[in-house]
Design an enzyme around this catalytic site. Structure first.
Site, PDB file in Angstrom:
ATOM      1  N   ASN A 139       0.864  -1.175   0.000  1.00 18.93           N
ATOM      2  CA  ASN A 139       0.000   0.000   0.000  1.00 18.93           C
ATOM      3  C   ASN A 139       0.905   1.232   0.000  1.00 18.93           C
ATOM      4  O   ASN A 139       1.800   1.348   0.835  1.00 18.93           O
ATOM      5  CB  ASN A 139      -0.900   0.009   1.242  1.00 18.93           C
ATOM      6  CG  ASN A 139      -1.884  -1.152   1.232  1.00 18.93           C
ATOM      7  OD1 ASN A 139      -2.398  -1.512   0.184  1.00 18.93           O
ATOM      8  ND2 ASN A 139      -2.137  -1.741   2.385  1.00 18.93           N
ATOM      9  N   GLY A 149      -4.424   3.278   1.443  1.00 17.32           N
ATOM     10  CA  GLY A 149      -4.616   2.788   2.804  1.00 17.32           C
ATOM     11  C   GLY A 149      -3.334   2.611   3.592  1.00 17.32           C
ATOM     12  O   GLY A 149      -3.349   1.951   4.632  1.00 17.32           O
ATOM     13  N   HIS A 166       6.594  -1.425   3.515  1.00 16.29           N
ATOM     14  CA  HIS A 166       6.379  -2.820   3.921  1.00 16.29           C
ATOM     15  C   HIS A 166       5.591  -3.559   2.857  1.00 16.29           C
ATOM     16  O   HIS A 166       4.734  -2.990   2.183  1.00 16.29           O
ATOM     17  CB  HIS A 166       5.662  -2.919   5.270  1.00 16.29           C
ATOM     18  CG  HIS A 166       4.438  -2.059   5.376  1.00 16.29           C
ATOM     19  ND1 HIS A 166       4.500  -0.706   5.620  1.00 16.29           N
ATOM     20  CD2 HIS A 166       3.114  -2.359   5.261  1.00 16.29           C
ATOM     21  CE1 HIS A 166       3.275  -0.207   5.655  1.00 16.29           C
ATOM     22  NE2 HIS A 166       2.414  -1.186   5.427  1.00 16.29           N
ATOM     23  N   LEU A 167       5.891  -4.841   2.718  1.00 14.28           N
ATOM     24  CA  LEU A 167       5.126  -5.752   1.870  1.00 14.28           C
ATOM     25  C   LEU A 167       4.244  -6.583   2.789  1.00 14.28           C
ATOM     26  O   LEU A 167       4.715  -7.071   3.827  1.00 14.28           O
ATOM     27  CB  LEU A 167       6.045  -6.714   1.116  1.00 14.28           C
ATOM     28  CG  LEU A 167       6.884  -6.214  -0.063  1.00 14.28           C
ATOM     29  CD1 LEU A 167       7.988  -5.285   0.418  1.00 14.28           C
ATOM     30  CD2 LEU A 167       7.487  -7.395  -0.812  1.00 14.28           C
ATOM     31  N   HIS A 168       2.979  -6.727   2.409  1.00 12.65           N
ATOM     32  CA  HIS A 168       2.089  -7.657   3.099  1.00 12.65           C
ATOM     33  C   HIS A 168       2.149  -8.989   2.347  1.00 12.65           C
ATOM     34  O   HIS A 168       1.966  -9.009   1.124  1.00 12.65           O
ATOM     35  CB  HIS A 168       0.636  -7.181   3.048  1.00 12.65           C
ATOM     36  CG  HIS A 168       0.361  -5.885   3.744  1.00 12.65           C
ATOM     37  ND1 HIS A 168      -0.246  -5.816   4.982  1.00 12.65           N
ATOM     38  CD2 HIS A 168       0.589  -4.593   3.372  1.00 12.65           C
ATOM     39  CE1 HIS A 168      -0.384  -4.542   5.334  1.00 12.65           C
ATOM     40  NE2 HIS A 168       0.108  -3.781   4.364  1.00 12.65           N
TER      41      HIS A 168
HETATM   42  P1  5GP Z   1      -0.567  -0.464   5.872  1.00  8.80           P
HETATM   43  O1  5GP Z   1      -1.985  -0.129   6.253  1.00  8.80           O
HETATM   44  O2  5GP Z   1       0.356   0.720   6.181  1.00  8.80           O
HETATM   45  O3  5GP Z   1      -0.379  -1.012   4.506  1.00  8.80           O
HETATM   46  O4  5GP Z   1      -0.148  -1.651   6.851  1.00  8.80           O
HETATM   47  C1  5GP Z   1       0.285  -1.462   8.156  1.00  8.80           C
HETATM   48  C2  5GP Z   1       0.109  -2.768   8.863  1.00  8.80           C
HETATM   49  O5  5GP Z   1       0.837  -2.715  10.082  1.00  8.80           O
HETATM   50  C3  5GP Z   1      -1.335  -3.092   9.249  1.00  8.80           C
HETATM   51  O6  5GP Z   1      -1.729  -4.314   8.634  1.00  8.80           O
HETATM   52  C4  5GP Z   1      -1.317  -3.170  10.760  1.00  8.80           C
HETATM   53  O7  5GP Z   1      -2.156  -4.179  11.275  1.00  8.80           O
HETATM   54  C5  5GP Z   1       0.156  -3.449  11.044  1.00  8.80           C
HETATM   55  N1  5GP Z   1       0.607  -2.959  12.327  1.00  8.80           N
HETATM   56  C6  5GP Z   1       0.340  -1.728  12.876  1.00  8.80           C
HETATM   57  N2  5GP Z   1       0.935  -1.619  14.068  1.00  8.80           N
HETATM   58  C7  5GP Z   1       1.594  -2.797  14.292  1.00  8.80           C
HETATM   59  C8  5GP Z   1       2.391  -3.274  15.389  1.00  8.80           C
HETATM   60  O8  5GP Z   1       2.640  -2.603  16.391  1.00  8.80           O
HETATM   61  N3  5GP Z   1       2.890  -4.539  15.284  1.00  8.80           N
HETATM   62  C9  5GP Z   1       2.652  -5.313  14.174  1.00  8.80           C
HETATM   63  N4  5GP Z   1       3.187  -6.542  14.188  1.00  8.80           N
HETATM   64  N5  5GP Z   1       1.906  -4.892  13.125  1.00  8.80           N
HETATM   65  C10 5GP Z   1       1.375  -3.648  13.194  1.00  8.80           C
END
Ligand code: 5GP
Ligand code: ZN
Length: 114
Positions: free
Chosen positions: A87, A93, A100-102
């Site tokens: 993202n 989002g 980061h890669l999901h």
């Molecule tokens: P984005 O929405 O930026 O693509 O993804 C961020 C991701 O980071 C989300 O899926 C969220 O659940 C995860 N995330 C947020 N805070 C933390 C945390 O403190 N620890 C971990 N392991 N994941 C987190």
């Protein structure tokens, strides 16, 4: 970056289930998983978004995809299928401003995404 959540995870200041560390990358379980397997792969270096990745990061980004490949194999997602998502920016989002890669798998994933 002191105020970056994922830099805090790299520094081991936040309890996190780390699953791999290699080649300037860290992989750990998402705290709010959206699928049975939901792993985040991040560079240990602070890069805010994909837009901030440069030619100097091409090996790092290739290694990130290769780590996704290795984790998909070790979590036995290769026959069922899986998804790798980045993202980038508010409308996509992105909520944590450290690239980061999901890696998502373990259930059917719909397309197009919401
Ligand atoms: P984005 O929405 O930026 O693509 O993804 C961020 C991701 O980071 C989300 O899926 C969220 O659940 C995860 N995330 C947020 N805070 C933390 C945390 O403190 N620890 C971990 N392991 N994941 C987190
Ligand atoms: Zn950071």
């Amino acid at each position: 970056m002191a105020d970056c959540l994922f830099c805090q995870i790299v520094a081991r200041r936040i309890p996190t289930e780390i699953v791999a560390e290699a080649d300037g990358l860290l992989a750990f379980k998402d705290v709010n998983p959206q699928a049975p397997t939901h792993i985040l792969i991040i560079p240990t270096e602070h890069i805010p978004t994909l837009v901030d990745a440069t030619q100097a990061h091409t090996t790092l980004m290739g290694n990130a995809l290769h780590l996704a490949n290795r984790l998909a194999r070790s979590y036995q997602l290769t026959s069922s299928g899986f998804r790798v998502v980045i993202n980038c920016g508010p409308e996509a989002g992105q909520s944590v401003w450290h690239l980061h890669l999901h890696l998502l798998g373990g259930r059917p994933l719909r397309w197009p995404p919401g």
